[in-house]
Design a protein around this motif. Structure first.
Motif, PDB file in Angstrom:
ATOM      1  N   THR A  29       1.063  -1.103  -0.036  1.00 41.18           N
ATOM      2  CA  THR A  29       0.179  -0.085   0.077  1.00 41.18           C
ATOM      3  C   THR A  29       0.610   1.230   0.451  1.00 41.18           C
ATOM      4  OG1 THR A  29      -0.154  -0.377   2.421  1.00 41.18           O
ATOM      5  CG2 THR A  29      -2.119  -1.026   0.910  1.00 41.18           C
ATOM      6  N   ASP A  88       3.390   3.950  -1.169  1.00 37.22           N
ATOM      7  CA  ASP A  88       3.503   4.349  -2.885  1.00 37.22           C
ATOM      8  C   ASP A  88       4.617   4.897  -3.042  1.00 37.22           C
ATOM      9  OD1 ASP A  88       2.323   4.367  -5.131  1.00 37.22           O
ATOM     10  OD2 ASP A  88       1.079   6.437  -5.358  1.00 37.22           O
ATOM     11  N   ALA A 147       7.959   5.547  -5.216  1.00 36.80           N
ATOM     12  CA  ALA A 147       8.685   5.847  -6.317  1.00 36.80           C
ATOM     13  C   ALA A 147       8.738   5.181  -7.792  1.00 36.80           C
ATOM     14  CB  ALA A 147       8.716   7.734  -6.510  1.00 36.80           C
ATOM     15  N   PRO A 181       0.729   1.587  -5.027  1.00 35.58           N
ATOM     16  CA  PRO A 181      -0.180   1.870  -5.858  1.00 35.58           C
ATOM     17  C   PRO A 181      -0.029   3.035  -7.182  1.00 35.58           C
ATOM     18  CG  PRO A 181      -0.575   2.216  -3.948  1.00 35.58           C
ATOM     19  CD  PRO A 181       0.983   1.469  -4.004  1.00 35.58           C
ATOM     20  N   THR A 182       0.510   3.641  -7.338  1.00 32.25           N
ATOM     21  CA  THR A 182       0.604   4.594  -8.684  1.00 32.25           C
ATOM     22  C   THR A 182       1.869   3.978  -9.422  1.00 32.25           C
ATOM     23  OG1 THR A 182       0.543   6.715  -6.559  1.00 32.25           O
ATOM     24  CG2 THR A 182       1.647   6.854  -8.672  1.00 32.25           C
ATOM     25  N   ALA A 183       2.773   3.459  -9.209  1.00 28.87           N
ATOM     26  CA  ALA A 183       4.015   3.120 -10.704  1.00 28.87           C
ATOM     27  C   ALA A 183       3.731   2.159 -10.800  1.00 28.87           C
ATOM     28  CB  ALA A 183       5.400   3.242  -9.538  1.00 28.87           C
TER      29      ALA A 183
END
Length: 169
Positions: free
Chosen positions: A44, A46, A48, A75-77
């Motif tokens: 969970t 995040d 980079a 989550p983002t990458a």
């Protein structure tokens, strides 16, 4: 409460609590992985990108059988790329360095694995195979029946002898 010293102590506890919160978030909690030797995990936190010093605690579903990799998804990458899991000292894992259902602490290092980056196993399991052989102090036996006797069947080898019946000589 309401005094300058009390307010200072309250601020210290608040900062300490926030620091603990950040620390536990940075290790991603205990993440369950899937796979054998090519493990994957979704966390969970995040991140980079992978960077030296990142820490994960993971629960391994099955023992590794040799060199292994871990691919972390965030989550983002999304997936950050499979990286080797290495022992401290920068050597490849051997069979059973990570045991089934074990929880392991891993720290990322960009300098490991010939500077390709790797997860460093901080608390490895045992690399002794089961059954434990006589050479490693074991019996090399996997099962016993009540009354079995161990005996030296050859130089550096143990075998089982089943108990006899009443009146047997």
């Amino acid at each position: 409460q309401g005094t300058a010293p009390a307010n200072t102590i309250d601020n210290i506890f608040q900062r300490y609590g926030a620091s603990l919160h950040d620390f536990y978030n940075s290790i991603g909690g205990v993440a369950t992985v899937s796979g054998t030797n090519t493990y994957t995990v979704t966390i969970t936190e995040d991140w980079a990108a992978l960077a030296s010093g990142l820490i994960l605690a993971v629960k391994i579903p099955n023992a590794n059988t040799g060199a292994a990799t871990l691919n972390v998804s965030v989550p983002t990458a999304g997936a950050l790329g499979a990286k080797a899991i290495r022992r401290q000292g920068d050597t490849a894992l051997s069979a059973n360095d990570m045991l089934a259902n074990g929880i392991y602490l891993l720290r990322y290092s960009t300098s490991y694995n010939s500077s390709a980056g790797a997860w460093v196993l901080l608390n490895g399991g045992s690399s002794i195979a089961v059954p434990v052989t006589e050479a490693n102090g074991g019996t090399n036996q996997t099962t016993y029946t009540q009354g079995d006797l161990l005996y030296a069947s050859a130089s550096n080898a143990l075998s089982k002898l089943a108990k006899g019946t009443t009146g047997q000589s």
